[in-house]
Design an enzyme around this catalytic site. Sequence first.
Site, mmCIF file in Angstrom:
data_model
loop_
_atom_site.group_PDB
_atom_site.id
_atom_site.type_symbol
_atom_site.label_atom_id
_atom_site.label_comp_id
_atom_site.label_asym_id
_atom_site.label_seq_id
_atom_site.Cartn_x
_atom_site.Cartn_y
_atom_site.Cartn_z
ATOM 1 N N GLU A 31 47.881 38.198 32.225
ATOM 2 C CA GLU A 31 47.914 38.871 33.523
ATOM 3 C C GLU A 31 46.713 39.834 33.659
ATOM 4 O O GLU A 31 46.854 41.033 33.821
ATOM 5 C CB GLU A 31 49.265 39.579 33.704
ATOM 6 C CG GLU A 31 49.464 40.423 34.961
ATOM 7 C CD GLU A 31 49.212 39.709 36.295
ATOM 8 O OE1 GLU A 31 49.235 38.466 36.354
ATOM 9 O OE2 GLU A 31 48.967 40.426 37.273
ATOM 10 N N TRP A 32 45.500 39.283 33.546
ATOM 11 C CA TRP A 32 44.265 40.026 33.791
ATOM 12 C C TRP A 32 44.254 41.373 33.060
ATOM 13 O O TRP A 32 44.521 41.398 31.865
ATOM 14 C CB TRP A 32 44.036 40.170 35.305
ATOM 15 C CG TRP A 32 44.138 38.843 36.017
ATOM 16 C CD1 TRP A 32 45.128 38.451 36.893
ATOM 17 C CD2 TRP A 32 43.271 37.691 35.895
ATOM 18 N NE1 TRP A 32 44.900 37.157 37.324
ATOM 19 C CE2 TRP A 32 43.780 36.664 36.736
ATOM 20 C CE3 TRP A 32 42.107 37.432 35.172
ATOM 21 C CZ2 TRP A 32 43.172 35.408 36.859
ATOM 22 C CZ3 TRP A 32 41.493 36.174 35.296
ATOM 23 C CH2 TRP A 32 42.025 35.192 36.132
ATOM 24 N N ASN A 45 48.696 34.362 49.471
ATOM 25 C CA ASN A 45 49.316 34.942 48.282
ATOM 26 C C ASN A 45 49.920 36.267 48.691
ATOM 27 O O ASN A 45 49.213 37.147 49.201
ATOM 28 C CB ASN A 45 48.278 35.213 47.188
ATOM 29 C CG ASN A 45 47.789 33.939 46.527
ATOM 30 O OD1 ASN A 45 48.204 32.839 46.881
ATOM 31 N ND2 ASN A 45 46.907 34.099 45.553
ATOM 32 N N ARG A 51 49.948 23.781 41.591
ATOM 33 C CA ARG A 51 48.662 24.391 41.925
ATOM 34 C C ARG A 51 48.056 24.964 40.649
ATOM 35 O O ARG A 51 48.697 25.745 39.958
ATOM 36 C CB ARG A 51 48.867 25.512 42.957
ATOM 37 C CG ARG A 51 47.621 26.346 43.228
ATOM 38 C CD ARG A 51 47.891 27.398 44.316
ATOM 39 N NE ARG A 51 46.720 28.219 44.575
ATOM 40 C CZ ARG A 51 46.576 29.495 44.171
ATOM 41 N NH1 ARG A 51 47.532 30.109 43.507
ATOM 42 N NH2 ARG A 51 45.471 30.143 44.445
ATOM 43 N N GLU A 81 51.078 31.692 46.529
ATOM 44 C CA GLU A 81 51.631 32.496 45.428
ATOM 45 C C GLU A 81 52.658 33.465 45.985
ATOM 46 O O GLU A 81 52.447 34.055 47.051
ATOM 47 C CB GLU A 81 50.551 33.350 44.721
ATOM 48 C CG GLU A 81 49.620 32.578 43.833
ATOM 49 C CD GLU A 81 48.614 33.488 43.107
ATOM 50 O OE1 GLU A 81 48.879 34.698 42.940
ATOM 51 O OE2 GLU A 81 47.554 32.962 42.724
ATOM 52 N N TYR A 104 52.875 39.384 47.599
ATOM 53 C CA TYR A 104 53.811 39.921 46.612
ATOM 54 C C TYR A 104 54.591 41.132 47.109
ATOM 55 O O TYR A 104 55.744 41.314 46.764
ATOM 56 C CB TYR A 104 53.053 40.338 45.334
ATOM 57 C CG TYR A 104 52.513 39.171 44.550
ATOM 58 C CD1 TYR A 104 51.265 38.627 44.839
ATOM 59 C CD2 TYR A 104 53.263 38.597 43.534
ATOM 60 C CE1 TYR A 104 50.772 37.539 44.126
ATOM 61 C CE2 TYR A 104 52.777 37.504 42.807
ATOM 62 C CZ TYR A 104 51.546 36.983 43.108
ATOM 63 O OH TYR A 104 51.060 35.908 42.408
ATOM 64 N N GLN A 127 44.002 32.141 32.958
ATOM 65 C CA GLN A 127 45.274 32.751 32.571
ATOM 66 C C GLN A 127 46.111 31.879 31.634
ATOM 67 O O GLN A 127 47.022 32.386 30.980
ATOM 68 C CB GLN A 127 46.079 33.112 33.818
ATOM 69 C CG GLN A 127 45.424 34.231 34.619
ATOM 70 C CD GLN A 127 46.195 34.579 35.882
ATOM 71 O OE1 GLN A 127 46.024 33.927 36.912
ATOM 72 N NE2 GLN A 127 47.048 35.589 35.824
ATOM 73 N N HIS A 157 39.131 30.583 40.699
ATOM 74 C CA HIS A 157 40.137 31.625 40.483
ATOM 75 C C HIS A 157 39.558 32.627 39.481
ATOM 76 O O HIS A 157 40.060 32.804 38.379
ATOM 77 C CB HIS A 157 41.453 31.004 40.000
ATOM 78 C CG HIS A 157 42.663 31.885 40.170
ATOM 79 N ND1 HIS A 157 43.789 31.475 40.858
ATOM 80 C CD2 HIS A 157 42.940 33.137 39.739
ATOM 81 C CE1 HIS A 157 44.705 32.450 40.837
ATOM 82 N NE2 HIS A 157 44.213 33.467 40.157
ATOM 83 N N ASN A 175 40.423 31.679 45.424
ATOM 84 C CA ASN A 175 41.656 32.434 45.334
ATOM 85 C C ASN A 175 41.353 33.917 45.532
ATOM 86 O O ASN A 175 40.592 34.510 44.755
ATOM 87 C CB ASN A 175 42.302 32.255 43.952
ATOM 88 C CG ASN A 175 43.580 33.071 43.827
ATOM 89 O OD1 ASN A 175 44.579 32.759 44.468
ATOM 90 N ND2 ASN A 175 43.541 34.140 43.034
ATOM 91 N N GLU A 176 41.906 34.508 46.572
ATOM 92 C CA GLU A 176 41.832 35.950 46.781
ATOM 93 C C GLU A 176 40.424 36.528 46.637
ATOM 94 O O GLU A 176 40.163 37.342 45.731
ATOM 95 C CB GLU A 176 42.767 36.678 45.812
ATOM 96 C CG GLU A 176 44.192 36.200 45.866
ATOM 97 C CD GLU A 176 45.142 37.041 45.026
ATOM 98 O OE1 GLU A 176 44.682 37.898 44.260
ATOM 99 O OE2 GLU A 176 46.364 36.855 45.155
HETATM 100 C C1 GBH Z 1 47.489 37.374 42.106
HETATM 101 O O1 GBH Z 1 46.812 38.535 42.431
HETATM 102 C C2 GBH Z 1 46.561 36.486 41.318
HETATM 103 O O2 GBH Z 1 46.075 35.427 42.109
HETATM 104 C C3 GBH Z 1 47.150 35.965 40.072
HETATM 105 O O3 GBH Z 1 46.150 35.428 39.263
HETATM 106 C C4 GBH Z 1 47.912 37.080 39.390
HETATM 107 O O4 GBH Z 1 48.356 36.718 38.122
HETATM 108 C C5 GBH Z 1 49.073 37.432 40.277
HETATM 109 O O5 GBH Z 1 48.665 37.771 41.551
HETATM 110 C C6 GBH Z 1 49.931 38.583 39.775
HETATM 111 O O6 GBH Z 1 49.215 39.775 39.788
HETATM 112 O O7 GBH Z 1 46.997 47.871 39.311
HETATM 113 O O8 GBH Z 1 46.467 48.988 41.381
HETATM 114 O O9 GBH Z 1 44.692 47.996 40.079
HETATM 115 C C7 GBH Z 1 47.539 39.455 43.196
HETATM 116 C C8 GBH Z 1 46.663 40.620 43.491
HETATM 117 C C9 GBH Z 1 45.349 41.918 42.039
HETATM 118 C C10 GBH Z 1 47.502 42.655 42.761
HETATM 119 C C11 GBH Z 1 45.294 43.051 41.052
HETATM 120 C C12 GBH Z 1 47.425 43.768 41.775
HETATM 121 C C13 GBH Z 1 45.987 45.267 40.600
HETATM 122 C C14 GBH Z 1 46.316 46.496 41.385
HETATM 123 N N1 GBH Z 1 46.702 41.542 42.374
HETATM 124 N N2 GBH Z 1 46.073 44.162 41.534
HETATM 125 S S1 GBH Z 1 46.102 47.939 40.455
#
Ligand code: GBH
Length: 487
Positions: A443-444, A323, A87, A392, A325, A26, A133, A180-181
């Site tokens: 952000e993926w 982690n 981290r 996180e 959110y 990232q 990760h 990670n996750e």
């Molecule tokens: C974390 O994942 C990661 O460890 C980190 O790299 C990332 O940047 C951060 O959170 C913020 O996202 O849109 O319905 O397909 C948290 C888990 C994985 C939650 C992907 C949201 C997509 C859901 N995240 N997920 S969806």
Amino acid sequence: EPSHEIFYYGDFPNTFAWGTTSSAYQIEGGWNEDGKGVSIWDEFTHKLQSQISDGSSGNAACDSYHRIDQDIKIIKELRGISVGYYRFSLSWPRIIPTGEINDGINQPGVDYYNNLIDELLANNIQPMVTLYHWDLPQALQDKYEGWLDQSGIIVKAFADYTDFCFKTYGDRVKFWITFNEPFITAQLGYGVAAFAPGHYSPGEGVYYAAHSIIKSHAQAYHIYNNTYRESQKGQIGITLNTNWVEPMTTTDLDHIEASQRSLAFSTGWFAEPIFNSGDYPDVMIWNVGNRSEYYNITYDRLPKFTEEEKELNKGTSDFFGLNHYTSNLIVPCSYYPEEGPTYDSDQEACGDGCAEWPPSASSWLYQVPWGIRKLLIWIKRTYGDPVIYITENGISEHFSDGLDDDIRVNYYKNYIDEVLKAIKEDDVNVKGYTAWSLMDNFEWAEGYSERFGLHWVNFTDPERTRIPKKSASYYRSLAGSGTYVRP
Ligand code: GBH
């Protein structure tokens, strides 16, 4: 039961550790520099651009590969008195380009992390290092199907990689996170294919991937425990991601059971083997088995651990890395997809955020501060009162948003206050808190369209200037009131 204090905001124990975090793919960029191997995220973003909302990649990202100084500067400024650790994750293919150590290591990549670790320590910032990760070496995907491999090759490759890291960095790194996750790797990477490597196998691959990850984690733990712990005196564990879930209707037993199934299928999937029995949660074994029967599938979609493997899994985390959110409301749901069984349908529980909860820039992320306290209490009760590090927690804004991030100040204030209640009122053993993220980054599947940083990054500037947002000074003042401690 939690007390109903609305606002607590007392003092954290002065042994509480504060940090910020990032991950290799990232932020680093330098995707093909100095001998780095290709990762599944390089391949995924290059070949399947349409899967990334803005068509971008982490090719350059925050350019941290060339900007250790800039990163150290903002971590240091943020540190105040007590933001004591950082981290970050190691890119496996930067260190071992093909993923297999016998093919050779990449010395410039090894040195990059040596420099980063040395610079952090020179500035009194402790490194907290994640070994995986999500950026698997592409060669391991091509040759063995990555985490789907059940022959033991992938487990061995990960064991060799982690052994190398302990040997090389463990004199200075005292806090290791294996994965990670893993839930995200399994479900998004090998289940629904939204993340790299984009392998679609929603009812089988998803379980196979998790299985080899759990075995790999256990191997890495035992290598550290048997060979390095005594001399290096560090700790090692795993980080799991968990939404808190509430039954949609708290008086309806079916809803309560569905929310418990949901927790078992997400957190329990990994936490039950690692923190409790050594095996998957009973309800997972039961549900996946039943649904296989319905489809006349006679092999194990959820692989079985041998008795020996169960013993190897048990107790392999010195702490519970969390982690967190957001939270979801859960209802029971039962459906049988025509294509065959899936992880989603196996659990007979469906959920989402509640439309009344304050949103963020991410569709999945609602602001539910009280959820973190309930989750912490649930982890304490379910997994034997482990030491917990929140590895996180954070919130997103849109690409166009700037430095006045009141939404993030508010999110941190309220979530951290709930963490404090969990410590003081509920006696949960939380030892540290890590804000995601140090700075805006890739952000993926959302590319750069969502910003999670305490620092704003200018992605059109070749220098990738990092500028503190309002939340950075808020976090600094909050965490600055304690005493500097190592995690
Ligand atoms: C974390 O994942 C990661 O460890 C980190 O790299 C990332 O940047 C951060 O959170 C913020 O996202 O849109 O319905 O397909 C948290 C888990 C994985 C939650 C992907 C949201 C997509 C859901 N995240 N997920 S969806």
